[in-house]
Design a protein around this motif. Structure first.
Motif, PDB file in Angstrom:
ATOM      1  N   HIS A 207     -72.803  76.448  29.734  1.00 56.55           N
ATOM      2  CA  HIS A 207     -71.510  77.076  30.010  1.00 56.55           C
ATOM      3  C   HIS A 207     -71.643  78.565  30.301  1.00 56.55           C
ATOM      4  CE1 HIS A 207     -69.727  73.298  28.483  1.00 56.55           C
ATOM      5  NE2 HIS A 207     -68.895  73.573  29.457  1.00 56.55           N
TER       6      HIS A 207
ATOM      7  N   LYS B   3     -70.239  80.175  33.690  1.00 55.25           N
ATOM      8  CA  LYS B   3     -69.273  81.268  33.788  1.00 55.25           C
ATOM      9  C   LYS B   3     -69.889  82.464  34.498  1.00 55.25           C
ATOM     10  CE  LYS B   3     -66.040  81.898  30.752  1.00 55.25           C
ATOM     11  NZ  LYS B   3     -65.288  82.171  29.494  1.00 55.25           N
TER      12      LYS B   3
ATOM     13  N   GLU C 110     -65.817  70.080  39.814  1.00 56.70           N
ATOM     14  CA  GLU C 110     -65.974  69.008  38.843  1.00 56.70           C
ATOM     15  C   GLU C 110     -65.301  67.739  39.364  1.00 56.70           C
ATOM     16  OE1 GLU C 110     -66.251  70.649  34.420  1.00 56.70           O
ATOM     17  OE2 GLU C 110     -64.548  71.565  35.425  1.00 56.70           O
TER      18      GLU C 110
ATOM     19  N   ARG D  39     -69.914  81.701  38.212  1.00 52.56           N
ATOM     20  CA  ARG D  39     -68.569  81.891  38.776  1.00 52.56           C
ATOM     21  C   ARG D  39     -68.288  83.378  38.993  1.00 52.56           C
ATOM     22  NH1 ARG D  39     -66.065  77.058  35.808  1.00 52.56           N
ATOM     23  NH2 ARG D  39     -65.109  75.909  37.527  1.00 52.56           N
ATOM     24  N   LYS D  40     -68.692  84.185  38.029  1.00 49.20           N
ATOM     25  CA  LYS D  40     -68.451  85.627  38.157  1.00 49.20           C
ATOM     26  C   LYS D  40     -69.177  86.193  39.374  1.00 49.20           C
ATOM     27  CE  LYS D  40     -68.209  89.344  34.862  1.00 49.20           C
ATOM     28  NZ  LYS D  40     -68.641  89.736  33.498  1.00 49.20           N
TER      29      LYS D  40
ATOM     30  N   GLN E 295     -72.573  88.769  30.700  1.00 53.87           N
ATOM     31  CA  GLN E 295     -71.933  88.247  31.902  1.00 53.87           C
ATOM     32  C   GLN E 295     -70.812  87.258  31.603  1.00 53.87           C
ATOM     33  OE1 GLN E 295     -72.379  89.261  35.005  1.00 53.87           O
ATOM     34  NE2 GLN E 295     -73.772  90.775  34.157  1.00 53.87           N
ATOM     35  N   SER E 296     -70.983  86.512  30.540  1.00 53.26           N
ATOM     36  CA  SER E 296     -70.082  85.381  30.340  1.00 53.26           C
ATOM     37  C   SER E 296     -69.300  85.462  29.042  1.00 53.26           C
ATOM     38  CB  SER E 296     -70.891  84.087  30.304  1.00 53.26           C
ATOM     39  OG  SER E 296     -71.676  84.043  29.118  1.00 53.26           O
ATOM     40  N   GLY E 297     -69.688  86.352  28.149  1.00 56.30           N
ATOM     41  CA  GLY E 297     -69.052  86.385  26.840  1.00 56.30           C
ATOM     42  C   GLY E 297     -69.515  85.272  25.899  1.00 56.30           C
ATOM     43  N   VAL E 298     -70.410  84.419  26.362  1.00 57.20           N
ATOM     44  CA  VAL E 298     -70.848  83.293  25.529  1.00 57.20           C
ATOM     45  C   VAL E 298     -72.195  83.600  24.869  1.00 57.20           C
ATOM     46  CG1 VAL E 298     -71.456  80.835  25.498  1.00 57.20           C
ATOM     47  CG2 VAL E 298     -69.629  81.658  27.012  1.00 57.20           C
ATOM     48  N   ASP E 299     -72.240  83.393  23.574  1.00 56.89           N
ATOM     49  CA  ASP E 299     -73.468  83.583  22.797  1.00 56.89           C
ATOM     50  C   ASP E 299     -74.208  82.251  22.767  1.00 56.89           C
ATOM     51  OD1 ASP E 299     -75.404  83.966  20.897  1.00 56.89           O
ATOM     52  OD2 ASP E 299     -74.029  84.519  19.285  1.00 56.89           O
TER      53      ASP E 299
ATOM     54  N   GLU F 200     -76.607  81.353  21.012  1.00 59.29           N
ATOM     55  CA  GLU F 200     -77.098  81.058  19.660  1.00 59.29           C
ATOM     56  C   GLU F 200     -78.615  80.908  19.569  1.00 59.29           C
ATOM     57  OE1 GLU F 200     -74.765  78.149  17.545  1.00 59.29           O
ATOM     58  OE2 GLU F 200     -72.927  78.808  18.534  1.00 59.29           O
TER      59      GLU F 200
ATOM     60  N   GLU G 278     -67.946  66.365  34.136  1.00 49.94           N
ATOM     61  CA  GLU G 278     -67.693  67.724  33.670  1.00 49.94           C
ATOM     62  C   GLU G 278     -69.011  68.467  33.464  1.00 49.94           C
ATOM     63  OE1 GLU G 278     -64.928  68.069  30.517  1.00 49.94           O
ATOM     64  OE2 GLU G 278     -63.600  66.537  31.336  1.00 49.94           O
TER      65      GLU G 278
ATOM     66  N   LYS H  24     -76.850  77.887  13.886  1.00 52.46           N
ATOM     67  CA  LYS H  24     -76.314  79.126  13.328  1.00 52.46           C
ATOM     68  C   LYS H  24     -74.975  78.944  12.625  1.00 52.46           C
ATOM     69  CE  LYS H  24     -77.970  83.202  15.646  1.00 52.46           C
ATOM     70  NZ  LYS H  24     -77.568  84.291  16.562  1.00 52.46           N
ATOM     71  N   ASP H  25     -74.243  77.924  12.997  1.00 52.89           N
ATOM     72  CA  ASP H  25     -72.922  77.759  12.379  1.00 52.89           C
ATOM     73  C   ASP H  25     -72.990  76.945  11.098  1.00 52.89           C
ATOM     74  OD1 ASP H  25     -73.405  75.244  13.283  1.00 52.89           O
ATOM     75  OD2 ASP H  25     -71.542  75.047  14.398  1.00 52.89           O
TER      76      ASP H  25
END
Ligand SMILES: Cc1cc2nc3c(=O)[nH]c(=O)nc-3n(C[C@H](O)[C@H](O)[C@H](O)COP(=O)(O)OP(=O)(O)OC[C@H]3O[C@@H](n4cnc5c(N)ncnc54)[C@H](O)[C@@H]3O)c2cc1C
Ligand SMILES: Cc1cc2nc3c(=O)[nH]c(=O)nc-3n(C[C@H](O)[C@H](O)[C@H](O)COP(=O)(O)OP(=O)(O)OC[C@H]3O[C@@H](n4cnc5c(N)ncnc54)[C@H](O)[C@@H]3O)c2cc1C
Ligand SMILES: Cc1cc2nc3c(=O)[nH]c(=O)nc-3n(C[C@H](O)[C@H](O)[C@H](O)COP(=O)(O)OP(=O)(O)OC[C@H]3O[C@@H](n4cnc5c(N)ncnc54)[C@H](O)[C@@H]3O)c2cc1C
Ligand SMILES: Cc1cc2nc3c(=O)[nH]c(=O)nc-3n(C[C@H](O)[C@H](O)[C@H](O)COP(=O)(O)OP(=O)(O)OC[C@H]3O[C@@H](n4cnc5c(N)ncnc54)[C@H](O)[C@@H]3O)c2cc1C
Lengths: 370, 370, 370, 370
Positions: free
Chosen positions: D154, D158, D169, D161-162, D82-86, D88, D36, D250-251
């Motif tokens: 990730h 993403k 995989e 892919r866009k 582009q991907s919506g992923v932060d 961090e 993966e 950050k979390d």
């Protein structure tokens, strides 16, 4: 140092079963596993030992399944002793449900003296009161049982290690090269010399068929499962209808399986697949609707063109064996597969009929190579 | 509607055991649980049935432990039938290790005819080859065994439900109020009328002692555990030294327990506690060092001033029973506790000696209330 | 030693928010939490800051929501500094979808100048190409955003601790008893004397209303959520239709919520609930069907009879405050709630209108006590 | 159909970064991943961007690190869009601790004008009050920061892919075979024709070096990490001493890394490794001892003989590129690696100095092939 009597490519339940039997028989055995032991199809299985649930015909594949299933009780004891791992064998039988009169008549026609018994609607509901009241009855598969697939694999692995086997994880095999009378296995951890080689790499075995001059018979059939942990429902027997089965495990979880998508290499449980399972299972056992969902997962069944496995030596490359293509039944078939492979390697000729029936002829007859 | 014969406060292994026996005996029983069934100490336990490992004296507490342990084999069968859950009973005995000559002599002095056998260093290493070579020998506790604590609790709960018990989760009890001959239990889900009341709320029971005019005998003893999943080590028996025990479970994981911190209400496994455990266990079984860590957890043992549980009716409030304070042995003692409470409630007078010995006198003698 | 200016009952996002503001203001504050900080409704929330998505009327509840939402940007910065925790504030707005012409007309009628903008079908699909092509358009809620609810709670808790607050976990409060001008909080960890008391125990607050002579206004509304981790879909804005919302989180997971069952105290996600969510979401965004399912969970929303929270001092017991009943909007409302409670306690009279509107009169008017 | 401009072997952070840049540049790109996406070293990383923490020399490797680190702020924005992923990104700097006077003097000697500032003991303790009081001071690495490694991967995936990239995989590559001007990639999912090929398979890349006639420069360096979730400690900066670093995410979790075992292919965190980490970290920050342990994990760093990565076209097989060997710094170096590979493939000659310095000459000079 890097020399073994037998090198096994793939550490799923099939590869580990073979490693166990061979090292127990005194051979210096190594397993090469791309990732982690039992991490692929083997961990995804519901663990049904469905000699009958998976077969309506009375052919040699059925006999193979039955014989393998019947090996489990003594194997369970042996593995517990050797490895300390309990494979969670349950032998309560299974119910194959009929919802329509027609289905009922068909199942009744399958009933026999020893293994398959027709139960009326009332009888089924008395035994498994949570089954839908809409059923017409069920065929009781008296002796079909279940185990925990990943535990079978780990028990085999620990047992094999105890008998001296080496297990290499994170160690993909890239190539098999003839070297005198032996073979070189080329891996990411270097080259190993093996007197014999067993290909048991599940759905990824296809590459080795091609590499070794054969046609690739393998295609993935993605399957998704779901686990619930009922607070109320007590379910004793595995219950199934069409391709939806409800498998109560010993620890109180219940596995619900399985979807089936051909030629899909994706290994994530999807919203679509899981919701389909959930809807089906609520028809079979409505009260499951209010029980807690625990998790969902997915993996790839190794399917061959005709759905049967291969147990065979390579027609041209002596000492290379294939033991793969177990599709929906690899857990069920691991014990017999391991013995057949041992038989082929030690040339003890005990399983000739299976070796004959599950040979590579099915591939060769058709067309050789690509 | 909200009326029960017996209301049980707390749904750990103790409360569920009692609910099982009472509803089996035909009483209309309810369990009120603040959070989730078995979610506290019960899930944290290693599950040892250590009648001998926990006792050197031959007092009535030892007899209690022994009798409870001996109830397990038939209980395991009964619960499997009633609930479908296998509580994973293992009865391979335990090794209590000696590292020095002096420890060895002491353990030898404990040996008896039936249960405790001294094993020499060689003998131990032959049976459990991964134990440290530095040992001087071990006492073999032949019949002490183990189960999966959370499964005992869930099996009891499912069995109780089958016999008609009601189980309310997310339902803390805040108050117990006399109402004629019965009691009102005030909960977040409303008020329930119960003919009798059982307090089995683990370390949180202290509040009810105080509320009902008694001194609070309860203090938390935080304990941390660790799980590993050996790839190589096959361990058959539970092995322990001082307060570090190695408990091989049936599914191939091994639980390592447990730290002990008095008066600490924190329920998270900490860096300090877990590292201490890890260091200790590597001394006992050095090869464990290279085995995979799976997880760590922690919970609170309910300890009383003298370390013994209470099985007692309230001296002034008839129909209120205490069954709590099981400290390090609640899993071991759940079966006998359940029977004793049933005995007290049904007034069948079978366990008078225990009721006598584990009474509230220990609390009252000292001083009443605070 | 066990004396505090303010004792707060319940350590969800509401209790912790209040603890943060009070300890920041210099008061000696304690939080008493039955289980673990933020372990109940707070962790289950999708974290939407839906001032508009949750309100169509333009009443004082809407104003409350809006004001609280607008506190978030500066609060996010402050909490990051004080606690090191990023609450993952996202302010991309939300799409409220219309599927029929009629729904479209209705949403268009809501459009205003500042916050709500009607977007045509084409426009929506250009921005969020994975939304179903069957939509008629959508209302864009420009400034509604989202956070991670559990992180808000933990950030508040760590910040409060830094300002000197004490936080007691595994510490249920059983009773509140007047003691001179102060109150005794009776807990499993003993008795604490608190000058003032705040009841913020979510759905479990009902007990304290009753205990303190008021009617219990609280009922649970069970809600289930689902998380997926898309491999392909990039979703920017929260999208919702009826009661199904799709909330893209900053770490790439997407939360899908939520079911709604009144008066159900069960806290497990069920087969029925999760499958319903899955079916709904596939209608809104068909491609989600092939994305990976990660997990599902459930918890209880604290709902009052009229769906509004209470911010109020007890009419007869001075110094006891209620801050609970946030139903579907506790994450959104935590910042304003914390300031209102501080305002009431410090008597700074900044939020009189809210104190007026969210008072206990709603309970009292009707009937006092049960 | 199965034809691509570029085929990338391995979908860790390096492979995905390259796929992102190439598909953004308009090339038809495919990634082939055994398991993966990001499932190996990439997910195990602590995510430090340690241009200074990893380098004391001022050589070209240091420049590479610095340049890559400085690409992160704008990359973080781009990937979010582009991907919506932060990913961090945190840029609070790091503290490199000195415990002895001698260490202090050495660190002081490293101080410079822009990036490295010596902080006295008092100063450090004022900023990070939980650091051990035994320190002598610390070097502040002002601009070194951190990200979440798996999220970078990730987000790249993403984004790729866009931009049209294909990602396969469960698709190991077994062979690379010249086919005219292009290459055939032989995989378990069949054969793909790729104009160019990039080898970015982490520690498993070694096989492709050998296969393509080069010496295998790759050896695994196993590393274990630990995550805790502090209830009290607020840590702002990454703090490290020798090979133990404390990385506040950050979390609110804190990652503690990392052990280092050469030539160990095992990928499980072990009792020994984890306990060592725990002991070290308690020396650096004693209060961490009482904070909750969350989890532990392990993976394999891809180390070359000289510890530097390779960015190079194959000397004999045009169109085959190596981008691997990032050892302890693959997350840090992903951005610059992706640009360098794009530069090599598009022949834009922007990074000639790096291409020159990280060439295969280091391998060839020594001895060719085995
Ligand atoms: C959802 C589902 C439900 C199922 N339910 C049941 C059931 O109830 N009963 C039953 O009997 N069967 C069931 N099955 C089928 C069963 O799981 C499989 O038939 C069985 O696991 C196949 O075992 P295997 O060892 O051949 O394959 P795998 O378990 O997939 O193992 C193959 C191994 O080979 C490794 N490998 C691949 N390539 C290489 C390489 N080049 N070098 C080294 N290693 C390599 C892989 O990493 C893998 O670990 C189910 C399957 C699924 C997916
Ligand atoms: C690390 C560790 C290892 C252990 N190992 C062993 C072992 O090997 N063998 C063994 O025999 N024992 C072991 N124990 C001890 C054993 O776990 C306990 O003795 C046993 O679980 C106690 O059971 P219980 O039901 O009394 O308590 P719990 O399991 O704690 O249950 C009490 C329940 O009451 C509920 N409750 C509390 N207050 C209220 C209220 N007001 N209203 C409603 N519900 C309430 C709680 O939520 C909880 O679920 C171990 C304990 C620990 C911590
Ligand atoms: C599925 C779902 C989705 C949601 N989505 C959103 C959303 O998107 N946006 C939004 O704003 N809101 C949302 N909510 C609502 C939000 O979660 C709640 O309104 C909010 O969490 C309420 O916070 P609380 O602190 O009052 O309650 P809780 O978080 O439930 O905390 C109450 C605490 O009190 C403790 N407690 C109870 N009794 C006692 C006692 N006797 N002694 C000590 N402690 C006690 C409990 O253990 C608990 O930790 C959602 C809720 C659910 C269930
Ligand atoms: C404990 C630990 C801590 C670390 N901390 C940091 C840190 O703080 N900062 C930092 O910069 N770096 C850190 N690193 C290093 C960093 O993780 C690595 O340098 C980086 O992840 C390497 O990326 P990669 O893509 O080359 O390798 P991987 O992430 O290992 O990816 C290689 C991929 O190739 C795939 N693959 C292999 N063979 C084949 C094949 N034949 N066909 C198809 N696919 C194949 C694998 O499955 C894998 O997914 C750390 C590493 C570890 C282990």
């Amino acid at each position: 140092m890097n020399v073994f009597d037998v090198g096994i490519i793939g550490g799923g339940v099939i590869g580990q079963g073979i490693a166990y039997e061979l090292s127990k028989a005194g051979l210096k055995t190594a397993v090469f596993e791309s990732g982690e032991i039992g991490g692929k199809a083997t961990s995804a299985a519901a663990g049904m030992l469905g000699a009958h649930s998976e077969n309506e015909k009375r052919d040699i594949f059925f006999e193979l399944c039955l014989e393998s299933r019947n090996l489990y009780p003594s194997l369970a004891k042996e593995l517990l002793e050797q490895s300390g791992v309990d494979i969670e064998l349950v032998q309560e039988g299974m119910y194959r449900l009929a919802f329509t009169e027609e289905e009922g008549r068909f199942l009744q026609s399958l009933a026999d003296e020893d293994e398959l018994e027709w139960h009326s609607r009332e009888n089924v509901l008395a035994n498994e009161p949570h089954v839908s009241e809409d059923i017409a009855g069920a065929l009781w598969l008296k002796h079909d049982g279940q185990v925990k697939g990943s535990s079978v694999c780990h028990a085999y692995a620990k047992g094999a290690r105890k008998y001296g086997a080496s297990i290499f994880e994170q160690c993909p095999v890239f190539d098999v090269i003839k070297e005198g009378k032996a073979y070189k296995l080329v891996t990411s951890q270097g080259v190993f010399i093996c007197g014999k080689v067993v290909v048991s790499s599940g759905v990824w075995s296809g590459f080795f068929f091609e590499k070794l001059g054969l046609r690739n018979p393998m295609k993935p059939v993605k399957g998704e499962c779901l686990a619930i942990k009922p607070k109320k429902l007590v379910i004793n027997k595995t219950v199934f209808y069409e391709h939806c089965y409800i498998v109560p495990k010993k620890d109180g979880t219940v596995i619900i399986g399985a979807t089936s998508y051909e030629n899909d290499w994706d290994t994530h449980p999807t919203v679509k697949g899981v919701s389909e399972l959930m809807i089906k299972v609520q028809k079979i056992m409505p009260e499951i609707g209010s029980e807690p969902v625990v998790s969902a997962w997915s993996s790839l069944r190794p399917q061959t063109a005709d759905g049967w496995p291969y147990f065979a030596e390579h027609p041209e490359h002596e000492g290379i064996f294939f033991a793969t293509g177990h599709y929906r039944n690899g857990i069920l078939l691991a014990p017999i597969t391991s013995l057949i492979v041992k038989d082929m390697i030690l040339k003890t000729n005990q399983y000739e009929r299976y070796v004959h029936s599950f040979s590579l002829n099915r591939l060769l007859s058709d067309a050789k190579g690509r």
